[in-house]
Motif scaffolding. Structure first.
Motif, PDB file in Angstrom:
ATOM      1  N   ALA A   1      -0.278  33.151  20.061  1.00  0.00           N
ATOM      2  CA  ALA A   1       1.013  32.490  19.835  1.00  0.00           C
ATOM      3  C   ALA A   1       1.273  32.313  18.347  1.00  0.00           C
ATOM      4  O   ALA A   1       2.368  32.620  17.860  1.00  0.00           O
ATOM      5  N   ARG A   2       0.275  31.835  17.608  1.00  0.00           N
ATOM      6  CA  ARG A   2       0.470  31.633  16.162  1.00  0.00           C
ATOM      7  C   ARG A   2       0.578  32.959  15.424  1.00  0.00           C
ATOM      8  O   ARG A   2       1.368  33.098  14.490  1.00  0.00           O
ATOM      9  N   MET A   3      -0.201  33.939  15.839  1.00  0.00           N
ATOM     10  CA  MET A   3      -0.121  35.264  15.211  1.00  0.00           C
ATOM     11  C   MET A   3       1.234  35.911  15.485  1.00  0.00           C
ATOM     12  O   MET A   3       1.862  36.476  14.592  1.00  0.00           O
ATOM     13  N   THR A   4       1.669  35.824  16.726  1.00  0.00           N
ATOM     14  CA  THR A   4       2.951  36.426  17.105  1.00  0.00           C
ATOM     15  C   THR A   4       4.091  35.765  16.355  1.00  0.00           C
ATOM     16  O   THR A   4       5.021  36.439  15.898  1.00  0.00           O
ATOM     17  N   GLN A   5       4.029  34.446  16.199  1.00  0.00           N
ATOM     18  CA  GLN A   5       5.069  33.736  15.457  1.00  0.00           C
ATOM     19  C   GLN A   5       5.135  34.249  14.020  1.00  0.00           C
ATOM     20  O   GLN A   5       6.216  34.475  13.476  1.00  0.00           O
ATOM     21  N   ALA A   6       3.990  34.455  13.388  1.00  0.00           N
ATOM     22  CA  ALA A   6       3.963  34.952  12.008  1.00  0.00           C
ATOM     23  C   ALA A   6       4.565  36.350  11.925  1.00  0.00           C
ATOM     24  O   ALA A   6       5.360  36.644  11.034  1.00  0.00           O
ATOM     25  N   HIS A   7       4.194  37.215  12.871  1.00  0.00           N
ATOM     26  CA  HIS A   7       4.741  38.583  12.882  1.00  0.00           C
ATOM     27  C   HIS A   7       6.249  38.566  13.119  1.00  0.00           C
ATOM     28  O   HIS A   7       6.988  39.313  12.490  1.00  0.00           O
ATOM     29  N   THR A   8       6.703  37.718  14.021  1.00  0.00           N
ATOM     30  CA  THR A   8       8.129  37.647  14.351  1.00  0.00           C
ATOM     31  C   THR A   8       8.941  37.161  13.154  1.00  0.00           C
ATOM     32  O   THR A   8       9.993  37.732  12.835  1.00  0.00           O
ATOM     33  N   GLU A   9       8.463  36.128  12.483  1.00  0.00           N
ATOM     34  CA  GLU A   9       9.178  35.608  11.321  1.00  0.00           C
ATOM     35  C   GLU A   9       9.187  36.632  10.181  1.00  0.00           C
ATOM     36  O   GLU A   9      10.213  36.849   9.526  1.00  0.00           O
ATOM     37  N   PHE A  10       8.040  37.274   9.946  1.00  0.00           N
ATOM     38  CA  PHE A  10       7.949  38.311   8.920  1.00  0.00           C
ATOM     39  C   PHE A  10       8.906  39.463   9.238  1.00  0.00           C
ATOM     40  O   PHE A  10       9.637  39.939   8.367  1.00  0.00           O
ATOM     41  N   ALA A  11       8.934  39.887  10.494  1.00  0.00           N
ATOM     42  CA  ALA A  11       9.810  40.986  10.913  1.00  0.00           C
ATOM     43  C   ALA A  11      11.273  40.649  10.675  1.00  0.00           C
ATOM     44  O   ALA A  11      12.056  41.505  10.237  1.00  0.00           O
ATOM     45  N   ALA A  12      11.666  39.418  10.949  1.00  0.00           N
ATOM     46  CA  ALA A  12      13.060  39.022  10.755  1.00  0.00           C
ATOM     47  C   ALA A  12      13.459  39.145   9.284  1.00  0.00           C
ATOM     48  O   ALA A  12      14.561  39.628   8.964  1.00  0.00           O
ATOM     49  N   ILE A  13      12.570  38.746   8.376  1.00  0.00           N
ATOM     50  CA  ILE A  13      12.859  38.852   6.941  1.00  0.00           C
ATOM     51  C   ILE A  13      12.940  40.309   6.524  1.00  0.00           C
ATOM     52  O   ILE A  13      13.879  40.732   5.840  1.00  0.00           O
ATOM     53  N   VAL A  14      11.964  41.104   6.940  1.00  0.00           N
ATOM     54  CA  VAL A  14      11.938  42.523   6.556  1.00  0.00           C
ATOM     55  C   VAL A  14      13.163  43.246   7.122  1.00  0.00           C
ATOM     56  O   VAL A  14      13.832  44.001   6.407  1.00  0.00           O
ATOM     57  N   ARG A  15      13.477  43.029   8.390  1.00  0.00           N
ATOM     58  CA  ARG A  15      14.624  43.714   9.001  1.00  0.00           C
ATOM     59  C   ARG A  15      15.942  43.347   8.311  1.00  0.00           C
ATOM     60  O   ARG A  15      16.818  44.180   8.151  1.00  0.00           O
ATOM     61  N   ALA A  16      16.077  42.084   7.891  1.00  0.00           N
ATOM     62  CA  ALA A  16      17.316  41.639   7.259  1.00  0.00           C
ATOM     63  C   ALA A  16      17.437  42.123   5.813  1.00  0.00           C
ATOM     64  O   ALA A  16      18.523  42.519   5.387  1.00  0.00           O
ATOM     65  N   ASP A  17      16.326  42.093   5.060  1.00  0.00           N
ATOM     66  CA  ASP A  17      16.408  42.330   3.624  1.00  0.00           C
ATOM     67  C   ASP A  17      15.730  43.598   3.114  1.00  0.00           C
ATOM     68  O   ASP A  17      16.013  44.028   2.004  1.00  0.00           O
ATOM     69  N   ARG A  18      14.805  44.157   3.883  1.00  0.00           N
ATOM     70  CA  ARG A  18      14.126  45.403   3.492  1.00  0.00           C
ATOM     71  C   ARG A  18      14.013  46.328   4.699  1.00  0.00           C
ATOM     72  O   ARG A  18      12.918  46.728   5.107  1.00  0.00           O
ATOM     73  N   PRO A  19      15.149  46.708   5.284  1.00  0.00           N
ATOM     74  CA  PRO A  19      15.103  47.573   6.471  1.00  0.00           C
ATOM     75  C   PRO A  19      14.564  48.970   6.176  1.00  0.00           C
ATOM     76  O   PRO A  19      14.310  49.736   7.103  1.00  0.00           O
TER      77      PRO A  19
END
Length: 167
Positions: free
Chosen positions: A107-125
């Protein structure tokens, strides 16, 4: 039946002594030659900025941000800034091992990946998000169902398998 396509990128050359510095990356390029795939890893959060490595063929950069705390968007973007388009990025390499050993939870690992993915997808696609699991997980008798919930197509562009120590 058509043959399976070859992988588009194989990341296999790590800095001999680890780290995420130009010196670490250059050790790989010096040893294996220009155009080599380089894996860089920061043992901590996004205070470590990826180096510029123009002679690398591909770069996989990974970080270990603190879990259970929101990511600092500005720090993430600063750490990613030097990476050229097409670079591979991840947080918490082999989270399955940490979850199985009990030092962390999916759960904690997935949360970190999900939050990181949201930043990358929005700003460094232009970067590819990678989820890396331990190679032994694919050996006979291993329960891949234990990865259920971690492998999320919305979070990763590429699923990587670390074959370190596999014989």
């Amino acid at each position: 039946v058509a043959p399976e396509p070859e992988p588009s990128t194989v990341i296999g050359a790590c800095p001999l002594t680890g780290g995420m510095s130009a010196a670490a990356g250059l050790r790989v390029i010096t040893r294996w030659g220009e155009g080599v795939a380089v894996r860089l890893f920061a043992s901590g959060g996004f205070g470590t900025v990826a180096p510029v490595l123009p002679d690398a063929g591909h770069i996989l950069a990974s970080w270990k941000p603190a879990l259970g705390q929101p990511l600092d968007r500005a720090a993430v973007l600063a750490a990613l800034a030097p990476l050229p388009a097409g670079s591979k990025v991840t947080v918490w390499h082999e989270p399955d091992v940490k979850a199985i050993k009990g030092s962390e939870t999916y759960a904690r690992m997935t949360q970190a990946h999900t939050e990181f993915a949201a930043i990358v997808r929005a700003d460094r696609p232009d970067l590819d998000l990678v989820g890396i699991v331990a190679g032994y997980r694919f050996a006979p008798g291993q329960d891949l169902a234990r990865l259920d919930g971690y492998i999320d197509p919305a979070t990763f562009d590429v699923l990587g398998v670390d074959l370190d120590g596999i014989t």
